[in-house]
Design a protein around this motif. Sequence first.
Motif, short mmCIF file in Angstrom:
data_model
loop_
_atom_site.label_atom_id
_atom_site.label_comp_id
_atom_site.label_asym_id
_atom_site.label_seq_id
_atom_site.Cartn_x
_atom_site.Cartn_y
_atom_site.Cartn_z
N VAL A 49 7.58 30.68 -22.58
CA VAL A 49 8.07 30.06 -23.81
C VAL A 49 9.07 28.98 -23.41
CG1 VAL A 49 7.72 32.08 -25.26
CG2 VAL A 49 9.89 31.82 -24.06
N SER A 50 9.28 28.00 -24.30
CA SER A 50 10.13 26.86 -23.95
C SER A 50 11.62 27.18 -24.07
CB SER A 50 9.79 25.67 -24.84
OG SER A 50 10.00 25.99 -26.21
N ALA A 51 11.97 28.16 -24.90
CA ALA A 51 13.39 28.48 -25.09
C ALA A 51 13.51 29.91 -25.60
CB ALA A 51 14.04 27.50 -26.07
N TRP A 52 14.71 30.45 -25.44
CA TRP A 52 15.01 31.83 -25.84
C TRP A 52 16.45 31.85 -26.32
CZ3 TRP A 52 18.87 35.07 -24.42
CH2 TRP A 52 18.73 36.44 -24.70
N GLN A 64 17.19 27.54 -21.91
CA GLN A 64 15.95 26.87 -21.53
C GLN A 64 15.79 26.95 -20.02
OE1 GLN A 64 17.26 23.23 -23.73
NE2 GLN A 64 15.15 23.22 -24.48
N PRO A 65 14.61 27.34 -19.54
CA PRO A 65 14.45 27.50 -18.09
C PRO A 65 14.43 26.18 -17.36
CG PRO A 65 12.35 27.77 -19.21
CD PRO A 65 13.38 27.64 -20.29
N GLY A 66 14.85 26.21 -16.09
CA GLY A 66 14.75 25.04 -15.25
C GLY A 66 13.30 24.70 -14.96
N MET A 67 13.06 23.47 -14.55
CA MET A 67 11.69 23.00 -14.31
C MET A 67 11.55 22.50 -12.87
SD MET A 67 10.29 23.44 -17.32
CE MET A 67 8.78 22.47 -17.22
N HIS A 74 2.02 18.86 -11.72
CA HIS A 74 2.46 18.98 -13.11
C HIS A 74 3.76 19.77 -13.20
CE1 HIS A 74 -1.24 17.24 -14.60
NE2 HIS A 74 -1.95 18.13 -13.92
N PRO A 75 4.60 19.42 -14.16
CA PRO A 75 5.85 20.19 -14.34
C PRO A 75 5.55 21.63 -14.72
CG PRO A 75 5.95 18.11 -15.53
CD PRO A 75 4.53 18.29 -15.10
N ARG A 76 6.35 22.54 -14.22
CA ARG A 76 6.21 23.95 -14.59
C ARG A 76 7.58 24.60 -14.63
NH1 ARG A 76 6.90 27.53 -10.50
NH2 ARG A 76 6.74 26.78 -8.36
N SER A 77 7.69 25.63 -15.43
CA SER A 77 8.94 26.37 -15.56
C SER A 77 9.15 27.28 -14.35
CB SER A 77 8.90 27.21 -16.84
OG SER A 77 9.93 28.18 -16.85
N ILE A 78 10.42 27.40 -13.91
CA ILE A 78 10.71 28.37 -12.85
C ILE A 78 11.07 29.73 -13.44
CG2 ILE A 78 11.47 26.56 -11.28
CD1 ILE A 78 14.33 27.65 -11.73
N GLY A 79 11.16 29.81 -14.77
CA GLY A 79 11.40 31.09 -15.43
C GLY A 79 12.84 31.29 -15.88
N PHE A 80 13.01 32.29 -16.73
CA PHE A 80 14.31 32.62 -17.29
C PHE A 80 15.06 33.61 -16.40
CE2 PHE A 80 11.82 31.37 -20.95
CZ PHE A 80 12.71 30.69 -21.76
N PRO A 81 16.38 33.50 -16.34
CA PRO A 81 17.16 34.58 -15.71
C PRO A 81 17.18 35.78 -16.65
CG PRO A 81 18.64 32.92 -16.64
CD PRO A 81 17.23 32.40 -16.81
#
Length: 310
Positions: A49-52, A64-67, A74-81
């Motif tokens: 998800v883009s935000a929490w 918002q997770p880092g990218m 392509h850009p991808r999320s590194i995930g949420f802490p």
Amino acid sequence: MTGKGRPRRDEMELVRAAAELWEQDEPELSYLARLWCQTSLPYRDPGDVSAWGRRNGALSLVVQPGMTIGPDGHPRSIGFPYGTLPRLLLTWLSTEAVRTREPVLMLGDSLSAFMRNLGLVPTGGRNGTITRLKKQMERLFLASLTVRWDGTTDRQAGGRLNVASSYDLWWSEKSPDEPTLMPSTVQLSGEFFREVTEHPVPLDLNALRALRGSALRLDIYAFLCHRMSYLRRPTTIPWEALRGQFGSTLGEDKNGRARFKQEFERNLREVLVVYREAQVTSSRAGLELRPSPTHVPLKGLLAATKELRE
């Protein structure tokens, strides 16, 4: 309790740790930035998800997770802490910022030395503590945090409160005990550094070690330490407000709300084994708080503060 009525292994470990805590002469002082006593990070991975976010009354936090750029370009999320590790990291970072009064923090000569400071035992492998810690550190340091306060129609306030502005980690997973050629460092963002040094919430480090098996327990403990520092009269926090602050993935229906209450009460009981002075009771209306001694006694806090200044 187990099905046979005997305490679970983690319950016995908590009781043993609490007993040692009760016998200590002075608390081992640690700190946490005030924001993390009022809101929290995810307990589980929110997924793709883009935000929490979390809300505590007029205060809201959005993560918002880092990218990064993947192998495919392509850009991808590194995930949420999420979970206990970022919480232990936040406490260590906050404590070091208050202790050193410097925004650039040294993370130790080796990976294993730093992990011992967090109360972790280094283990390798895909699911070992080394891999999980390094992943959660990167997620925490690169996450974008937005804080907003919307208490009245006459005033709006908000801003960014990212944890770090940069980091440089020189650690070997294969040889975690060996000193590195270069020191591992993290530079706290100016906003985070000011928040924690101007508004630190004192905690007992040994209490955190006793409670670290559950992220919710850590959050409840930090929440009570903060509230009891300024509570002057009895107050009741409704269960819906607690759901907003601590969050739940158990659904919005009647069954989900009942399960949240049950899970919160179970973790609260375990926190109160450690923080025995807190006068807290659960009712149908919500969580009833009465003015209580702070978990870090004023005498111990003043002595520790004097030592830091000297």
